[in-house]
Design a protein around this motif. Sequence first.
Motif, PDB file in Angstrom:
ATOM      1  N   GLY A 251      -2.208  17.152   4.715  1.00 28.09           N
ATOM      2  CA  GLY A 251      -3.600  17.438   5.009  1.00 28.09           C
ATOM      3  C   GLY A 251      -4.448  16.202   5.214  1.00 28.09           C
ATOM      4  N   LEU A 252      -3.818  15.030   5.120  1.00 32.41           N
ATOM      5  CA  LEU A 252      -4.535  13.770   5.295  1.00 32.41           C
ATOM      6  C   LEU A 252      -4.194  13.149   6.641  1.00 32.41           C
ATOM      7  CD1 LEU A 252      -3.877  12.169   1.778  1.00 32.41           C
ATOM      8  CD2 LEU A 252      -5.944  13.368   2.523  1.00 32.41           C
ATOM      9  N   PRO A 253      -5.114  12.419   7.249  1.00 31.95           N
ATOM     10  CA  PRO A 253      -4.775  11.639   8.452  1.00 31.95           C
ATOM     11  C   PRO A 253      -3.649  10.662   8.101  1.00 31.95           C
ATOM     12  CG  PRO A 253      -7.140  11.683   8.090  1.00 31.95           C
ATOM     13  CD  PRO A 253      -6.526  12.282   6.877  1.00 31.95           C
ATOM     14  N   PRO A 254      -2.777  10.328   9.061  1.00 31.30           N
ATOM     15  CA  PRO A 254      -1.591   9.509   8.773  1.00 31.30           C
ATOM     16  C   PRO A 254      -1.884   8.213   8.025  1.00 31.30           C
ATOM     17  CG  PRO A 254      -1.436  10.419  10.973  1.00 31.30           C
ATOM     18  CD  PRO A 254      -2.797  10.787  10.468  1.00 31.30           C
ATOM     19  N   GLU A 255      -2.906   7.468   8.439  1.00 27.22           N
ATOM     20  CA  GLU A 255      -3.202   6.197   7.771  1.00 27.22           C
ATOM     21  C   GLU A 255      -3.613   6.422   6.321  1.00 27.22           C
ATOM     22  OE1 GLU A 255      -6.181   2.325   8.150  1.00 27.22           O
ATOM     23  OE2 GLU A 255      -6.071   3.786   9.780  1.00 27.22           O
ATOM     24  N   LEU A 256      -4.405   7.455   6.083  1.00 26.94           N
ATOM     25  CA  LEU A 256      -4.839   7.771   4.726  1.00 26.94           C
ATOM     26  C   LEU A 256      -3.671   8.289   3.892  1.00 26.94           C
ATOM     27  CD1 LEU A 256      -7.284   7.766   2.900  1.00 26.94           C
ATOM     28  CD2 LEU A 256      -7.858  10.065   3.731  1.00 26.94           C
ATOM     29  N   ALA A 257      -2.779   9.055   4.503  1.00 29.56           N
ATOM     30  CA  ALA A 257      -1.590   9.548   3.808  1.00 29.56           C
ATOM     31  C   ALA A 257      -0.700   8.394   3.342  1.00 29.56           C
ATOM     32  CB  ALA A 257      -0.801  10.500   4.701  1.00 29.56           C
ATOM     33  N   ARG A 258      -0.583   7.345   4.161  1.00 32.11           N
ATOM     34  CA  ARG A 258       0.210   6.176   3.766  1.00 32.11           C
ATOM     35  C   ARG A 258      -0.405   5.476   2.559  1.00 32.11           C
ATOM     36  NH1 ARG A 258       0.672   5.416   9.313  1.00 32.11           N
ATOM     37  NH2 ARG A 258      -1.025   3.879   9.305  1.00 32.11           N
ATOM     38  N   LYS A 259      -1.725   5.387   2.548  1.00 29.78           N
ATOM     39  CA  LYS A 259      -2.391   4.748   1.410  1.00 29.78           C
ATOM     40  C   LYS A 259      -2.163   5.552   0.138  1.00 29.78           C
ATOM     41  CE  LYS A 259      -6.192   2.373   3.823  1.00 29.78           C
ATOM     42  NZ  LYS A 259      -5.919   1.036   3.267  1.00 29.78           N
ATOM     43  N   VAL A 260      -2.439   6.854   0.198  1.00 25.99           N
ATOM     44  CA  VAL A 260      -2.341   7.706  -0.986  1.00 25.99           C
ATOM     45  C   VAL A 260      -0.892   7.888  -1.417  1.00 25.99           C
ATOM     46  CG1 VAL A 260      -2.794  10.028  -1.874  1.00 25.99           C
ATOM     47  CG2 VAL A 260      -4.502   8.876  -0.450  1.00 25.99           C
ATOM     48  N   GLY A 261       0.003   8.030  -0.440  1.00 23.68           N
ATOM     49  CA  GLY A 261       1.396   8.316  -0.753  1.00 23.68           C
ATOM     50  C   GLY A 261       2.217   7.114  -1.141  1.00 23.68           C
ATOM     51  N   GLN A 262       1.774   5.885  -0.788  1.00 25.95           N
ATOM     52  CA  GLN A 262       2.610   4.718  -1.053  1.00 25.95           C
ATOM     53  C   GLN A 262       1.821   3.447  -1.347  1.00 25.95           C
ATOM     54  OE1 GLN A 262       4.971   3.443   2.311  1.00 25.95           O
ATOM     55  NE2 GLN A 262       6.514   2.516   1.000  1.00 25.95           N
ATOM     56  N   GLU A 263       0.958   3.041  -0.411  1.00 32.51           N
ATOM     57  CA  GLU A 263       0.387   1.698  -0.489  1.00 32.51           C
ATOM     58  C   GLU A 263      -0.494   1.484  -1.717  1.00 32.51           C
ATOM     59  OE1 GLU A 263      -1.595   1.243   3.240  1.00 32.51           O
ATOM     60  OE2 GLU A 263       0.282   1.253   4.399  1.00 32.51           O
ATOM     61  N   ASN A 264      -1.297   2.479  -2.088  1.00 31.66           N
ATOM     62  CA  ASN A 264      -2.170   2.305  -3.249  1.00 31.66           C
ATOM     63  C   ASN A 264      -1.373   2.141  -4.536  1.00 31.66           C
ATOM     64  OD1 ASN A 264      -4.356   2.535  -1.561  1.00 31.66           O
ATOM     65  ND2 ASN A 264      -4.836   4.646  -2.110  1.00 31.66           N
ATOM     66  N   ALA A 265      -0.321   2.925  -4.685  1.00 32.42           N
ATOM     67  CA  ALA A 265       0.494   2.825  -5.898  1.00 32.42           C
ATOM     68  C   ALA A 265       1.146   1.450  -5.999  1.00 32.42           C
ATOM     69  CB  ALA A 265       1.562   3.918  -5.917  1.00 32.42           C
ATOM     70  N   ILE A 266       1.636   0.924  -4.887  1.00 35.56           N
ATOM     71  CA  ILE A 266       2.256  -0.408  -4.895  1.00 35.56           C
ATOM     72  C   ILE A 266       1.254  -1.450  -5.372  1.00 35.56           C
ATOM     73  CG2 ILE A 266       3.184  -2.213  -3.396  1.00 35.56           C
ATOM     74  CD1 ILE A 266       4.472   0.031  -1.737  1.00 35.56           C
ATOM     75  N   ARG A 267       0.002  -1.327  -4.920  1.00 35.37           N
ATOM     76  CA  ARG A 267      -1.022  -2.305  -5.300  1.00 35.37           C
ATOM     77  C   ARG A 267      -1.489  -2.111  -6.745  1.00 35.37           C
ATOM     78  NH1 ARG A 267      -6.135  -1.088  -4.875  1.00 35.37           N
ATOM     79  NH2 ARG A 267      -5.639   0.523  -3.329  1.00 35.37           N
ATOM     80  N   ILE A 268      -1.774  -0.885  -7.140  1.00 35.73           N
ATOM     81  CA  ILE A 268      -2.327  -0.620  -8.467  1.00 35.73           C
ATOM     82  C   ILE A 268      -1.323  -0.934  -9.570  1.00 35.73           C
ATOM     83  CG2 ILE A 268      -3.192   1.208  -9.988  1.00 35.73           C
ATOM     84  CD1 ILE A 268      -4.268   2.559  -7.372  1.00 35.73           C
ATOM     85  N   TYR A 269      -0.051  -0.563  -9.348  1.00 37.62           N
ATOM     86  CA  TYR A 269       0.975  -0.765 -10.369  1.00 37.62           C
ATOM     87  C   TYR A 269       1.781  -2.050 -10.149  1.00 37.62           C
ATOM     88  CZ  TYR A 269      -0.023   4.022 -11.768  1.00 37.62           C
ATOM     89  OH  TYR A 269      -0.656   5.170 -12.198  1.00 37.62           O
TER      90      TYR A 269
END
Length: 275
Positions: A251-269
């Motif tokens: 339900g998310l635009p592709p770029e936003l899906a990448r952030k929520v699904g992968q990139e943010n977790a890599i950065r936060i953790y």
Amino acid sequence: MALPPAPREMPQLERLLVEAAKSNPKRIAFLGGGLQALIQQAVDRGETPELRRRFEAKAAELVRTGAVGFGEMTALHFSFREEHPYEAVPPDHPLFLLLADLAARYDVPIDLHIEAAVRDMAVPPRLLEISPLNPPTVRENITALERLLSSNRKARIVWAHIGWDNTGNLTTTLLRRLLQAHANLYLQLRAPVRPPLFPENQLLDGNGILRAAWLDLIRSFPERFVLGSDTFMARPGFEEGLKRTGSLLGGLPPELARKVGQENAIRIYRLRLED
């Protein structure tokens, strides 16, 4: 992977998580547990200098063994069956404030389970029917949560299980205000299988479509959301939970899906996993 926020230590499960991460360092990361049990001891018996030293030593040990964060911690956790604990600790308890300082020192986040109570309130009748461990009332806890967030702005705090509301208070309006006020707050999205008590505040509608208010919130804070299954692998409903998580990402635009699904977790953790 993370330990559940149990009021007792689970050394055997802790060892299994450490061993799994060491065996598969590019595929598995874990959050360190055991700290919740020490906080519960402080609540039950009172905080002492000795308990505080044990708490600091345990946190240091978890980081040494490779934990990428502390958790799952809990400030308010409802019981959903008789063997499932009810836990309540003020989010601004001295040991939670100490944990924020330790998280900042070691540059790791805290995963926090907290049911939202914007005022002193009666516990929903359904929760009283489900388990006798749940009390008839709970205290307002958002003010204390904000004290925790403000106590050390360098401490990254990830509010777990967002999108599954058991009090009727976990609204996008509340979350937007908190995200605007606290740059160190992150939200871990959950698309649960279990029917929610307050479906109007759930991430997905009855057709499995991401609700417009949630999409707007995620778009407004694209760096502040990650995914979390909140489930035990091999338990009934695990595969359905993954499907619902897929619906959320879809339900998310592709770029936003990448952030929520992968990139943010890599950065936060601070993950060092395979692409």
